[in-house]
Every structure is written in C-alpha cells, then in structure tokens.
Motif scaffolding. Structure first.
Motif, PDB file in Angstrom:
ATOM      1  N   VAL A  32      61.911  36.979  55.441  1.00  8.13           N
ATOM      2  CA  VAL A  32      62.521  35.739  54.963  1.00  8.13           C
ATOM      3  C   VAL A  32      61.745  34.574  55.558  1.00  8.13           C
ATOM      4  N   SER A  33      61.117  33.794  54.701  1.00 10.40           N
ATOM      5  CA  SER A  33      60.293  32.690  55.178  1.00 10.40           C
ATOM      6  C   SER A  33      61.160  31.512  55.581  1.00 10.40           C
ATOM      7  N   LYS A  34      60.546  30.604  56.333  1.00 18.45           N
ATOM      8  CA  LYS A  34      61.252  29.390  56.740  1.00 18.45           C
ATOM      9  C   LYS A  34      61.638  28.556  55.526  1.00 18.45           C
ATOM     10  N   ALA A  35      60.749  28.532  54.511  1.00 22.13           N
ATOM     11  CA  ALA A  35      61.040  27.759  53.295  1.00 22.13           C
ATOM     12  C   ALA A  35      62.274  28.303  52.595  1.00 22.13           C
ATOM     13  N   THR A  36      62.402  29.628  52.552  1.00 14.25           N
ATOM     14  CA  THR A  36      63.563  30.238  51.908  1.00 14.25           C
ATOM     15  C   THR A  36      64.839  29.911  52.666  1.00 14.25           C
ATOM     16  N   ILE A  37      64.752  30.007  54.003  1.00 11.57           N
ATOM     17  CA  ILE A  37      65.925  29.681  54.822  1.00 11.57           C
ATOM     18  C   ILE A  37      66.331  28.227  54.622  1.00 11.57           C
TER      19      ILE A  37
END
Length: 771
Positions: A32-37
């Motif tokens: 889970v990428s930071k952008a997704t979070i």
C-alpha cells in the motif's frame, strides 16, 4: 529480585518488537503506497465532512425532526400511511382530506421512492433499538442519502476522469450549496433521494459502454427505474440518453458496445417504469418517453450502415444512405404524426416545454408562480456554485480539446444541465454533479503538469523544452491557488448550512432561540378545533361524527394544513388541479359578497390567511396576491377575474381599489378591537424575530394600517398568532384564521351565482368558437 524484573522487562520488549516487525511485514505484503493511503484518508474525510454539514442544523440547536420547506410534509404523511396500512394499501390510497371535495389518488399520483426510503430508515432505526417516529426517521433520510451520493459522485468522477478527479468531484459535492440545500437534514423531498439515483444511472451507464459491461448496463436501467420512482426529473436523465447517443454518432465515437449499453439501459428501465404508478405507460406513450425508445431503431440502423460502409463501394454506399434515410424519414415522420393525431402519443407537457422554452411561462402562470421555476439569475448561480463558476469553462475547454468518449460524455452532460438549470433554477440540483465533474476535469488537467514536474516526469517535447523550468515553487503556488478556491467553496457551504439551509421555513428566525413558533401554534389550534381525526371512528373506518370543517387557503399551505394541522384543505402544493386553484384564487380575490356563494359551494368553514406583518420575505400573502389573480384569470376565466382590475402595471402603480375590497385583503388587514394602535405611528410593522427589532421595513406596499378594515360582516376571527412582535401581542399577526358566517339566504345567492357563471361560460364558448 531486581535482576528478575529486568529480565521480564527485556522479554516484554523483545516480544513487542517481534510482533511489531511481524505486523509491518504483514502489511508490506499488500504494498500500500503512501499515495493510496493519503487518497483513502482524503476520501474518508470528505465523506465525514459531507455528513457533518448535512447534520449541521442539529449541531446548531434546531429541533431534530422539524421538517423543512412545504413539499416534504406530504412525503412524511405518505410514509406514515404506508407504515400504518402497508405498501399495497398505499398504492390504492384515495386521500379524501386533500383537494376537497374530489380528493386525491395519492398512492398513484405520488412518487413512491421517498416514502419507501423513509419507511426503510424508520424500520432499520427501530430494529437497531432507536425508538424514533416516522417524522424523525424522515428528518435523517436526506443526511443518509446525501452522504451516499457524495461517494457515488466519487465513483462517477473516478470512472470518467481519474482517481484524483473522483476525489475532487466528491469534495465538491460534499460542500456545494447547490446540492447541500436539498440534502440537508429535514429536507426530505424527491431531490434528496433522486440525485443519488441520477448519479448512479450515469455512472453505471458510462461504465457499461466504456467497459462493455452488460451487468453495468442492467444496473444503470435499475437505477433509472429507482430514479423514475423517486423524482420527476427522471425525464431529464431518460431523455439525455438519446442526446448523448446522437452526439456520439455525430462525433464518430459510436461503437457496438455503446449500442449494447444504450439498448440494455433503456429497455430495462422502460419495462420497469411501467410498474411505477406515477409514471406508468402514459409516460412511455408520450413524446418524452417514446423518443429514447424510438432512438434504439435509429442506432441499430446506423450500426448496420456502419457495417455496410466497410463492405460496399463508396458510390453504392452513398446511394443506400440517400434512399434509405429518405424513406425512413417519411415512414417514421408519418407514423409519429398519426400517433399524435390519434392521441396514442401525448403532446409534450407544459412544464417540460417551459424548461425548453422559458418564455412560454408567460402563458403558464401556475408554473411561473413558483419561485423555483424562475430562470436562474447570476447572483443565484454564484450563491449555489461558488468558485465552481471559474472552473466550469476550463472543464468545457479541456473536454473539447481532447474529445475522447469520456470527455464527450462529460461535455454533453455539462452543457445540457447548464442550459436547463439556466432555464429553471430548481434544476441547479442536476447542474451540481455535472459542474463538479467539469471542475474536477479542469483541476485534474491544470495540476497534472505540475505533479509530473515535481516528480521529474515532464515529457520532453519541443514546446516543453522552450518553456522555463517548472520548479517546486510553481507547483506549490498552483496547488495553493486551487486549495484557496476550494477553501472558499467549503466556507461558503459551511455558511450556507449554518444560515440559509438550517432554518426551517416553518419556524423562521435568525437562530433557534429567536425562531417564530406561529405555524406550530397554529397547527396545535387546528388539531384541536378543525382536525378531521376527531370526526373519524376508533379504527379510522370512516366519518362517524359528521363532516369535518374545510379550510380555505392559498395552495402554498395545503400540505401544512393537511399534514400537521390535520384539517381538510381545498388545494395543496401538488398543484394537480389548476381549475380548483383558480377557484380558490377567485374566492380570495372576490369581495366578500361575491365570494360567499363560491365558498358555500365548496363547503368552506374557515379561511386561513398569512399577513406575516407584510414581510414578503416571511411569505406574506401580499406577494402571492398577483399570482392568485393571474391563475384565476388563466384557468377559470368564467369567474371574471382580470389582472388589470386589481393591479396597475404602469410605473409607480401597484394594487388598486378593487384589491382592497378582496376577501384576502379584508381578512389580512382586519383591525380587531383588541389589537391596539401602532406605537410608532408609521403604519409599517417593524421586523422582529425575537425580543428585539432590527429596524423598520420601509418598502412594504400596500400598507396594512392605511387600508385597514375595522369590521367584518361575514367572517369572525377565531385564531391569531403574534410571533412577529412578541412585545406587542396581536398588533401585527403572522397567521390569522376566520370562521365563515353564511347569511340565511346563502342558497338563493348560490343559485344566482351559478346562473351568472353558466352565462359567462356560454359567452366564452361563443367567443372561442368565433375565433
């Protein structure tokens, strides 16, 4: 002992560290990428803000459960009947306490989606242990459906633009006043449910033709069916489908997958909407319903021609096109004319024509009298859309610049809603989602180059190489400008939720502490003195105690009187019988001598008027008088009401002497002996919403005191509210109710009146036949 404590502490620390590493390794597998979070947190925060804004009236201290506006009260009454008697009994419900003496077939004339939604929320809340009333459940329906609509907007924006575009669309729908006004707590009307199904219809339809998904097309048809069950504006969505299809044909974007999506969506929705009592086969037999269905034949034919164009020579194909379209135009045109001439296909409805051609409303006073049906003013546009007005043109530009299937869909949706909302201000609700998508498209395209530049992903072209470098400062500035404009829109939404949209029309005032309770007090008086429930048997099996009193008022208050006052009304906000509304306008505009026979014919016992101290902003009947005159003149000309007799349209004119002899004015301006005199001596009531006054209103025309009536022969005041000026009780009433005192010779007067009206009708028929 100390050594053992240290060993234990180290063991616990080692165990905690091991478990933390295991947990981190576990989530690392999901990548889970930071952008997704950040994206998910932003979406969650957006939905939370949407919920808080819609529940804002409760946070400000307004009574939870107090329904807003006029029309929603009928939805509450319908839901109460549905819950008490069952769904199938509701479908055959003939309401004898509205539109007296004919009644109203409510079950088949009301859009059933909202009462069903109220019932579902009511049952769920009570199942969960919340002991709520039907009215309380109805109060929260807009909050629930409005919040879900924000998420549905995210899905639509994500499908048509990108995940970023979906997020921007949801943010806008969460706070824009255009949608917030009809999804705030208490506004439980058709729009609060209908907008959700409108967005779902377009989302699944777009998904169907973009992904060639038959399942999505079926769901789009089901969503259209739900929309047709909930809101009259389903006509817009239904008729927009062939417009989108035509644009796709013209722009060369038509494909077999679009044809499959269109045919499935229209077929499923058409078949199901036949079962909706309010819609039924009559709509599908009319021009508005038949056009999208007939367009299937055109699309199928166009698809065949597309295949022929690939197989035949150019000359042969051109001959087929010319001959084929010539005969097709003759056949379809002739068939349509035959269907219209024989009455199988209905003509276009007046309200639909008034949207297409706004100037036609000059001949339709019943439609023109509703403020929501007026054309959109620039001030209202900005008040409802805020800073979106700056982004919408940019969104149109980017859609035209890159005419993909998605952008053509967005462009068609946006331009049609812009036109229709400009024609009728109520359709701002339909403009809200299209404006949000156009804005999201504009923001996404504006910020994309800066996002790429920040991450070093600028595509090298001749143009970009000649441009100065896009640095982090430029990107930060661009994001800052967009963020600033969004903050303005958010603050506007918060301000609107806290002022314009939180205050219930039934208890106007600047705050809960200063709200006027006149209507609530009037309802209590009605229930005790004119309520029909006391005339029913124990099990509501019918009238057992005689005929309940009938109350005459202008149609604006019909739902109020029937639902909360539990009193029989002649007309209400459904405006389903223009002739009876014209008759009510006549009774109020006639002088007392002329009005009595007509009142007697309708068995009127009481008359309710709303002077509201002459405050037009509080709904005074002074401002509505001109529409009583025009509607009566238009729909009941035999009664002889003519606008020129009551109102001088010349500069400096206004109401003239005949208006001051009318029943409406006589009752509003009646100066009862116990009312006292105006302490200011100006004859104009000061505007007060609580203990203090905020100044004098100097532009009230006409003036109650200068044209006051000191005595009434055939009317006796039985109720008067005093909320406008609490410190001067009775001086400037908000609501007044009068009992009608019929003379002994009333039946003779009725006979003479009927003879006069019959002769007037005969003269009108003779004039019309000569024309």
């Amino acid at each position: 002992m100390a050594s053992n404590e240290i060993d234990l502490f180290e063991a616990i620390q080692e165990w905690f560290s091991r478990k933390t590493n295991d947990l981190r390794d576990h989530f690392d597998e999901y990548d889970v990428s930071k952008a997704t979070i950040f994206h998910r947190i932003s979406l969650s925060l957006t939905i939370f803000i949407a919920f808080i804004l819609r529940i804002y009236p409760v946070l400000l201290g307004w009574d939870a459960g107090l329904i807003k506006a006029f029309d929603p009260w009928m939805q509450v009454r319908a839901a109460e009947y549905m819950i008490e008697n069952g769904f199938w009994e509701f479908l055959t419900w003939h309401d004898t306490f509205a539109w007296y003496p004919f009644g109203r077939q409510t079950g088949s004339r009301l859009y059933i989606g909202v009462p069903i939604a109220i019932s579902i929320v009511y049952y769920i809340l009570n199942f969960l242990g919340f002991n709520v009333s039907v009215q309380m459940a109805a109060y929260f329906v807009p909050v629930i459906f409005g919040t879900i609509t924000v998420y549905a907007s995210y899905l639509l924006g994500k499908e048509l633009i990108s995940k970023r575009g979906g997020l921007f669309t949801a943010m806008i729908m969460a706070v824009t006043p255009a949608f917030l006004s009809r999804s705030i707590a208490g506004f439980v009307d058709n729009e609060s449910v209908g907008v959700l199904f409108t967005i779902l219809t377009f989302y699944f339809f777009a998904r169907a033709f973009l992904r060639d998904s038959n399942r999505s097309a079926v769901i789009a048809g089901l969503s259209m069916f739900a929309l047709g069950s909930s809101w009259g504006a389903f006509r817009f969505a239904f008729d927009l489908m062939p417009i989108i299809a035509l644009i796709f044909v013209i722009t060369g974007k038509f494909t077999p997958r679009f044809l499959r999506a269109y045919v499935t969506t229209i077929s499923v929705s058409s078949i199901l909407m036949i079962m909706v009592p309010r819609v039924g086969g009559n709509f599908l037999a009319g021009f508005e319903g038949l056009a999208p269905i007939a367009f299937i034949a055109f699309l199928v034919l166009f698809g065949i021609l597309q295949d022929l164009s690939r197989k035949l020579s150019g000359e042969a194909f051109r001959r087929i096109i010319v001959v084929g379209f010539f005969f097709l135009a003759i056949i379809l045109g002739g068939l349509f004319l035959i269907l219209v001439a024989t009455g199988i296909v209905d003509n276009i409805g007046d309200k639909f024509i008034s949207v297409l051609l706004p100037t036609s409303r000059n001949d339709l006073p019943l439609i023109d009298s509703v403020s929501e049906h007026l054309p959109l003013a620039w001030g209202s546009l900005y008040a409802n859309l805020s800073t979106l007005v700056f982004f919408i043109p940019l969104g149109v530009f980017f859609a035209i610049k890159k005419p993909t299937e998605k952008n053509i869909f967005i462009l068609t949706f946006g331009l049609t809603t812009i036109y229709f909302s400009g024609s009728m201000v109520r359709l701002m609700l339909i403009l809200a989602p299209s404006a949000a998508i156009l804005t999201a498209l504009a923001i996404d395209n504006l910020l994309l180059p800066f996002a790429y530049a920040t991450h070093g992903r600028v595509k090298l072209t001749k143009i970009t190489m000649e441009l100065p470098s896009i640095g982090g400062q430029n990107a930060f500035g661009s994001y800052g400008v967009v963020f600033f404009l969004m903050i303005i829109m958010l603050s506007g939404g918060v301000a609107a939720a806290g002022t314009r949209f939180s205050t219930p029309e039934i208890t106007p005032g600047g705050s809960p502490e200063e709200s006027l309770q006149d209507w609530l007090n009037a309802f209590e008086w009605m229930r005790k003195n004119t309520g029909y429930k006391s005339y029913l048997g124990e099990n509501n099996e019918g009238l057992v105690n005689g005929q309940p009193p009938v109350m005459l008022s202008w149609w604006d208050y019909g739902y109020y009187i029937t639902t909360e006052g539990e009193t029989i009304s002649l007309v209400d906000n459904a405006t389903s019988n223009s002739t009876q509304i014209g008759a009510v306008g006549t009774m109020l505009m006639y002088n007392t001598t002329a009005a009595l026979p007509l009142m007697y014919m309708y068995n009127v016992n009481h008359v309710l008027v709303v002077p509201a101290a002459g405050q037009l902003g509080l709904g005074s009947d002074i401002g509505k008088s001109i529409w009583m005159i025009r509607i009566s003149e238009r729909y009941t000309p035999e009664f002889g009401i003519v606008e020129g007799d009551y109102f001088d349209t010349n500069p400096g004119g206004g109401y003239v002497d005949k208006y001051f002899d009318s029943v409406l004015w006589q009752l509003m301006s009646y100066h009862a002996p116990d009312m006292g005199e105006d302490p200011g001596g100006t004859g104009r009531p000061p505007f007060c919403t609580g203990g203090g006054c905020s100044g004098s209103v100097q532009n009230l025309v006409p003036d109650f005191r200068s044209e006051a009536v000191d005595s009434l022969e055939f009317f006796q005041e039985v109720y008067r509210s005093d909320g406008i000026i609490p410190s001067a009780a009775g001086l400037y009433p908000f609501i007044r109710i009068f009992e009608v005192l019929y003379p002994e010779d009333i039946e003779q007067r009725v006979n003479e009146f009927q003879e006069t009206i019959a002769q007037a009708k005969a003269n009108l028929d003779a004039e019309n036949s000569e024309d």
